[in-house]
Design a protein around this motif. Structure first.
Motif, PDB file in Angstrom:
ATOM      1  N   ARG A 179       6.701 -14.177  34.003  1.00  0.00           N
ATOM      2  CA  ARG A 179       7.346 -15.122  33.082  1.00  0.00           C
ATOM      3  C   ARG A 179       6.350 -15.605  32.023  1.00  0.00           C
ATOM      4  N   GLU A 180       5.138 -15.937  32.449  1.00  0.00           N
ATOM      5  CA  GLU A 180       4.140 -16.465  31.508  1.00  0.00           C
ATOM      6  C   GLU A 180       3.764 -15.445  30.448  1.00  0.00           C
TER       7      GLU A 180
ATOM      8  N   GLN B  25       5.770 -12.706  29.679  1.00  0.00           N
ATOM      9  CA  GLN B  25       6.981 -12.041  29.184  1.00  0.00           C
ATOM     10  C   GLN B  25       6.825 -10.520  29.250  1.00  0.00           C
TER      11      GLN B  25
ATOM     12  N   ASP C 225      11.400  -9.245  36.145  1.00  0.00           N
ATOM     13  CA  ASP C 225      10.224  -9.999  35.711  1.00  0.00           C
ATOM     14  C   ASP C 225      10.327 -11.452  36.166  1.00  0.00           C
ATOM     15  N   SER C 226      10.633 -11.636  37.456  1.00  0.00           N
ATOM     16  CA  SER C 226      10.956 -12.979  37.959  1.00  0.00           C
ATOM     17  C   SER C 226       9.755 -13.778  38.434  1.00  0.00           C
TER      18      SER C 226
ATOM     19  N   THR D  72      12.780 -13.625  27.136  1.00  0.00           N
ATOM     20  CA  THR D  72      12.101 -14.658  26.352  1.00  0.00           C
ATOM     21  C   THR D  72      12.431 -16.063  26.857  1.00  0.00           C
TER      22      THR D  72
ATOM     23  N   LYS E 159       6.143 -15.806  38.452  1.00  0.00           N
ATOM     24  CA  LYS E 159       5.516 -16.748  37.518  1.00  0.00           C
ATOM     25  C   LYS E 159       4.567 -16.025  36.573  1.00  0.00           C
TER      26      LYS E 159
ATOM     27  N   GLY F  65      13.103 -16.712  29.971  1.00  0.00           N
ATOM     28  CA  GLY F  65      12.647 -16.839  31.351  1.00  0.00           C
ATOM     29  C   GLY F  65      13.782 -16.938  32.353  1.00  0.00           C
ATOM     30  N   THR F  66      14.949 -16.337  32.002  1.00  0.00           N
ATOM     31  CA  THR F  66      16.120 -16.409  32.892  1.00  0.00           C
ATOM     32  C   THR F  66      16.530 -15.046  33.423  1.00  0.00           C
TER      33      THR F  66
END
Length: 671
Positions: free
Chosen positions: A56-57, A59, A50-51, A43, A53, A45-46
């Motif tokens: 990340r957008e 999740q 799931d690295s 959540t 972009k 983004g760290t």
């Protein structure tokens, strides 16, 4: 019976449905193994997994992520696979190169059905499998009911390895059924051993005996011990667990909470002692590690606008150094991936998963050797079920679009591109709306290309119901030689599927032979767009009379006369709209068959029948005829009605007349 602990680097795939917590489990593993100073968060983004972009957008996982970890001296490469069914081809590709899979699921019996296709695939591959029931801190209901639900969706024998210890209705620890030891959870730390709570003695004894009975189904010696009430040695039990897992006979089930690191160390210990070493997977794939010949298989292709191409590969045998050559080319860098980061290596050996740089000719699935390459099949495991039409924002970007698409398709082989001649559209096919949106985002993020998308056009056609004769004359005088062509034609309908037929019955040279092909040409030109605005099919045109002028007649004049005759004659033939009908084979769990029947009927579908799906207990296959216009987003309703596991295959079958309100709507939209 004593079995040695597996040695060497091993590779584990984390698989399971969307939101089951695979990436959270990966973060817990990396933190426990001291690969990270602090656990990453999806959540926030760290996370290491799931690295990208695009991930990340949303999740959510949209591609395979690789990470490296060491646990008590053993090396593991962990492949975090996407959970959405729309990206299942990514998971399938990754599973070709791992030693074992950990299926991560939530403790909800009603959602266990979503594991069915995945467990079926793992069994067909003969891949050793563990199940990790995550989020046990939020569980409700009986563990044994959950276990029975899991057993109902797989043919492999499940072995429950733990039973939970409850404290005021909250899970506070577990009993390990193999060692008969009780542990209490410590958040962020290793579990602490405790005495077996007296109230747990009966449940522990019953559950342990059930585990031993499962193992005894595959070992006569253990069966004899159980029949004679002889307590088996602990080493014997561990050896059977390891051997039966390796042979694909049993699937152990572990409990825990990745977010709190509960049960993660117990899972790691099981992987360390029971996951087979790399040579087993190599032999299963058909390669002999003892040969020493360098052999590697590409599991995933990554494309970057800056760094170029990286090919994630499992090394089946031999040692590969930076600069070595395969038949496809020279290795331009060897990298160990840690999510979105990479570490450069000098070499890699048998069993490791690394990324090769600059192997531009290598494709996902290819097996690389020094003297040859075994190319991957071009067709993926799943037929595409959803499409969009692509149009670049700027006309000048058409060449750029073609180049970007070739790279996107190389990175994700489950995408397909089609130039549809009937509608003059460029189509991108995939497994669903999210899948295709991710592809569009990659074009924008990686290649700076803005692309519009729209719903593809339906390839409507038109035909005629009755015959007509028509006379037409084309005359033009503009100084010098004029133009003159005169034709008499007869237009007739043909049976559906016959196509187009042209004939001539000229007597006495009323139309010279050299002009007859021009008449046919003119007829065909008109048929590209009939009176309703669509290509005309299943029609016969006969030229039976005409006139010519010795000076002014030409091929162009007779071609124009033919077009005029068709444009005036076709409306008299009662033109009718035809829509493409597809034969569709839908697959779904039997409990949802009635819902799927309703979906098909609601889409103007004709149900042909249904049967049990071969090799899939509790699944049905339904066959139907459905109009192409209704197939476009069929997968959306189908997945919604079947917990995401329903799917279909389709192919064009025939053209069928479309009348009434539906036809009026098509014609209105056309105009």
């Amino acid at each position: 019976m004593v079995v040695d602990k597996p040695k060497g680097p091993r590779s584990i795939a984390l698989v399971g449905p969307y939101s089951s917590g695979k990436t959270t489990l990966l973060e817990a593993i990396l933190h426990i193994c001291n690969e990270t100073d602090r656990k990453g968060s999806v959540t926030a983004g760290t996370s290491c997994g799931d690295s990208s972009k695009e991930a990340r957008e949303r999740q959510m996982g949209v591609e395979v992520n690789a990470a490296h970890a060491q646990y008590l001296g053993d090396e593991f490469t962990i492949l975090d696979c996407p959970g959405s069914i729309e990206f299942f081809q990514e998971t399938e590709n990754a599973l070709a190169g791992v030693d074992a899979a950990v299926v991560v699921c939530e403790p909800e019996s009603e959602r266990v059905l979503t594991l069915s296709p995945l467990l079926k695939s793992l069994q067909e591959k003969g891949l050793p499998t563990f199940i990790f029931v995550n989020k046990m801190d939020k569980a409700y209901g009986s563990v044994h009911d959950l276990f029975n639900s899991l057993q109902a969706v797989t043919d492999r024998a499940l072995v429950l390895r733990q039973v939970p210890i409850f404290n005021d209705s909250i899970i506070s620890g577990y009993v390990d059924l193999a060692s008969e030891r009780a542990y209490v959870y410590k958040e962020g730390e290793a579990s602490r051993i405790i005495d077996l709570p007296p109230e747990m003695a009966e449940e522990e004894g019953t559950s342990r005996f059930a585990m031993l009975e499962k193992l005894a189904d595959f070992d006569d010696h253990l069966m004899e011990e159980l029949l004679e009430d002889i307590e088996p040695e602990r080493e014997e039990i561990y050896a059977l667990l390891q051997n039966d897992l390796r042979e694909g006979l049993v699937t152990p089930v572990f409990l825990g909470s990745a977010e709190n690191e509960n049960g993660v160390r117990r899972l790691l210990k099981a992987l360390r002692h029971e996951a087979p070493e790399a040579s087993v997977a190599a032999k299963r794939a058909g390669y002999n590690p003892s040969s020493g010949e360098p052999v590697a298989q590409i599991l995933k292709t990554y494309m970057s606008a800056q760094a170029g191409k990286l090919s994630l590969a499992r090394i089946w045998s031999g040692e590969i150094s930076d600069g070595d050559s395969f038949a496809v080319g020279r290795v331009g860098g060897i990298y160990r991936l840690q999510g979105g980061k990479s570490e450069k290596l000098e070499k890699a050996t048998e069993g490791e998963i690394v990324a090769f740089g600059r192997l531009d000719s290598a494709q996902t699935g290819d097996v690389l050797m020094v003297d040859k390459t075994i190319n991957a099949p071009q067709d993926g495991a799943f037929a595409p079920v959803y499409s969009i039409a692509l149009v670049p924002e700027r006309r000048d970007d058409e060449v750029k679009l073609s180049a970007a698409l070739s790279k996107i398709l190389e990175e994700d082989p489950s995408l397909k591109m089609e130039h549809k001649q009937e509608t003059q559209e460029l189509l991108l096919w995939g497994q669903g709306e999210i899948h295709l949106n991710v592809a569009l985002d990659r074009m924008r993020n990686k290649y700076g290309l803005e692309v519009k998308s729209r719903r593809p056009k339906v390839a409507y056609k038109e035909a005629i119901r009755k015959a007509a004769k028509q006379h037409a004359r084309y005359r033009k005088q503009s100084g010098g030689h004029g133009q003159f062509g005169d034709v008499h034609i007869e237009i007739k309908p043909l049976p559906r599927g016959s196509g187009f037929n042209f004939d001539e019955k000229i007597v006495g040279g009323s139309v010279p032979r050299q002009y007859i092909p021009a008449v046919e040409h003119g007829v065909k030109e008109y048929l590209e767009e009939g009176p309703l605005g669509f290509p005309v099919v299943d029609v016969a045109v006969t030229l039976f009379d005409g006139q010519f002028h010795s000076v002014d007649s030409s091929e162009n004049s007779f071609r124009s006369a033919a077009r005029i005759a068709m444009s005036e004659g076709m409306p008299k033939c009662e033109p009718v709209l035809l829509e493409p009908i597809y034969k569709v084979e839908l697959s779904m769990p039997s409990e949802y068959t009635s819902k799927v029947n309703s979906i098909v009927s609601g889409r103007r579908g004709q149900i042909l029948g249904f049967d049990a799906r071969e090799g899939w207990g509790g699944w049905d296959v339904l066959e139907a005829m459905i109009p192409e216009s209704e197939v476009h987003d069929l997968i959306v309703d189908l997945r919604s009605a079947t917990l995401g596991v329903g799917t279909y295959r389709s192919e064009f079958d025939h053209l069928q007349e479309l009348t009434g309100h539906n036809a009026d709507k098509v014609l209105q939209n056309k105009n």
